[in-house]
Design an enzyme around this catalytic site. Structure first.
Site, PDB file in Angstrom:
ATOM      1  N   ASP A   9       0.459  -1.885 -28.783  1.00  0.00           N
ATOM      2  CA  ASP A   9       0.069  -3.227 -29.189  1.00  0.00           C
ATOM      3  C   ASP A   9      -1.238  -3.114 -29.987  1.00  0.00           C
ATOM      4  O   ASP A   9      -1.913  -2.071 -29.948  1.00  0.00           O
ATOM      5  CB  ASP A   9      -0.120  -4.079 -27.933  1.00  0.00           C
ATOM      6  CG  ASP A   9      -0.694  -5.447 -28.233  1.00  0.00           C
ATOM      7  OD1 ASP A   9      -0.123  -6.154 -29.090  1.00  0.00           O
ATOM      8  OD2 ASP A   9      -1.728  -5.798 -27.634  1.00  0.00           O
ATOM      9  N   ILE A  10      -1.605  -4.176 -30.677  1.00  0.00           N
ATOM     10  CA  ILE A  10      -2.850  -4.146 -31.458  1.00  0.00           C
ATOM     11  C   ILE A  10      -3.984  -4.862 -30.731  1.00  0.00           C
ATOM     12  O   ILE A  10      -4.914  -4.247 -30.229  1.00  0.00           O
ATOM     13  CB  ILE A  10      -2.636  -4.756 -32.861  1.00  0.00           C
ATOM     14  CG1 ILE A  10      -1.721  -3.860 -33.698  1.00  0.00           C
ATOM     15  CG2 ILE A  10      -3.984  -4.932 -33.574  1.00  0.00           C
ATOM     16  CD1 ILE A  10      -1.445  -4.376 -35.097  1.00  0.00           C
ATOM     17  N   ASP A  11      -3.919  -6.188 -30.691  1.00  0.00           N
ATOM     18  CA  ASP A  11      -5.036  -6.981 -30.173  1.00  0.00           C
ATOM     19  C   ASP A  11      -5.247  -6.749 -28.683  1.00  0.00           C
ATOM     20  O   ASP A  11      -4.351  -6.965 -27.866  1.00  0.00           O
ATOM     21  CB  ASP A  11      -4.782  -8.465 -30.443  1.00  0.00           C
ATOM     22  CG  ASP A  11      -4.698  -8.757 -31.929  1.00  0.00           C
ATOM     23  OD1 ASP A  11      -5.754  -8.817 -32.576  1.00  0.00           O
ATOM     24  OD2 ASP A  11      -3.574  -8.892 -32.449  1.00  0.00           O
ATOM     25  N   LYS A 184       9.418  -7.659 -28.088  1.00  0.00           N
ATOM     26  CA  LYS A 184       9.131  -6.352 -28.663  1.00  0.00           C
ATOM     27  C   LYS A 184      10.160  -5.316 -28.205  1.00  0.00           C
ATOM     28  O   LYS A 184      10.466  -4.373 -28.935  1.00  0.00           O
ATOM     29  CB  LYS A 184       7.731  -5.896 -28.260  1.00  0.00           C
ATOM     30  CG  LYS A 184       6.596  -6.720 -28.837  1.00  0.00           C
ATOM     31  CD  LYS A 184       5.248  -6.172 -28.396  1.00  0.00           C
ATOM     32  CE  LYS A 184       4.105  -7.033 -28.889  1.00  0.00           C
ATOM     33  NZ  LYS A 184       2.787  -6.492 -28.482  1.00  0.00           N
ATOM     34  N   ASN A 210       3.082 -11.157 -24.183  1.00  0.00           N
ATOM     35  CA  ASN A 210       4.238 -10.752 -24.986  1.00  0.00           C
ATOM     36  C   ASN A 210       4.556  -9.264 -24.849  1.00  0.00           C
ATOM     37  O   ASN A 210       5.419  -8.744 -25.551  1.00  0.00           O
ATOM     38  CB  ASN A 210       4.023 -11.108 -26.461  1.00  0.00           C
ATOM     39  CG  ASN A 210       2.838 -10.384 -27.081  1.00  0.00           C
ATOM     40  OD1 ASN A 210       1.938  -9.924 -26.384  1.00  0.00           O
ATOM     41  ND2 ASN A 210       2.817 -10.294 -28.392  1.00  0.00           N
TER      42      ASN A 210
END
Length: 257
Positions: A9-11, A184, A210
């Site tokens: 994931d990024i954030d 995802k 998510n």
């Protein structure tokens, strides 16, 4: 178990609250690649939101828009768009409650309400450019995801309103709108199929609501120490926070570095 691919994931996972990548994370991803393990971005963000990050980390493949648009080394391999009929119902319902929307295509995004403060606040938190204004963008372009701008106390207005859409909160003023059943994990499965791998071959790192399906779908699901508390039961392991070497610690736990 020797894992062959790792999804990030990024954030809150690769980047901290200031949207900066810790130097230790950059080094850990480089070491992962040196060891022959493929790093892949798996994010709710659209591709045009994270290209500089991917270039910084040397990551060529991604599962974006919460699994709706998947690319492996420049080759798009999976698309999941929101049907036009579903978008029509969403636009009508949101308008009745004076809630703005942002629609995300594969290359750009637009809002249907000009200068709305909730749009500005939510999008600004991503540290990306604000969307353009085009109330008909969703009619003429494939839409992979939307932002619905409402607050938590307003969520009951949408409960039971759509059996074909899924809403996931990511900001106090915004929710992701996906196709029902979308996650995802779907995009990850498409990439694993392409590579001839199984979920047991994969590791995934995440911190948000998510990421639930992603962490439970793979062989080893790792939650960041700064994760939303509701994510923790879905993880096999909880690592340190993003600013405390969480990526390196998790990769070491997985015996990948």
């Amino acid at each position: 178990m020797t894992y062959k691919i790792a999804f990030f994931d990024i954030d809150g996972t690769l980047v901290n609250e200031e949207k900066q990548v810790p130097q230790d994370t950059i080094a850990a991803i480089a070491e992962l690649k040196e060891n022959g393990v493929e790093p892949v971005i798996a994010t709710g963000r659209a591709p045009y939101f994270f290209q500089p990050l991917a270039e910084l980390l040397g990551i060529e493949s991604f599962v974006s828009l919460n699994g709706a648009y998947v690319v492996y080394k420049g080759d798009p391999l999976y698309h999941r768009t929101i049907p036009l009929s579903s978008l029509e119902k969403l636009v009508e319902h949101a308008a009745r409650h004076n809630h703005s929307l942002v629609f995300e295509g594969s290359e750009t995004f637009f809002t249907n309400v000009e200068n709305h403060p909730h749009v500005y606040e939510a999008v600004a938190s991503l540290r990306v450019d604000q969307p353009g204004y085009d109330p008909d963008f969703w009619r003429n372009t494939d839409i992979y995801q939307a932002f619905l701008h409402c607050e938590a106390h307003e969520e009951p207005l949408y409960e039971g309103a759509f059996d074909d859409l899924r809403l996931v909160r990511w900001h106090p003023k915004a929710m992701d709108v996906l196709v029902a059943g979308g996650s995802k994990a779907q995009g990850i499965e498409a990439m694993l199929d392409r590579l001839g791998l199984t979920p047991a071959d994969a590791v995934a790192f995440g911190d948000g609501l998510n990421d639930k399906e992603m962490l439970t779908h793979v062989g080893l699901g790792i939650a960041m120490g700064n994760s939303h508390k509701e994510l923790l039961p879905y993880a096999d392991y909880v690592t340190a926070s993003v600013d405390e070497g969480g990526i390196r610690q998790g990769l070491r736990y997985a015996k990948l570095i």
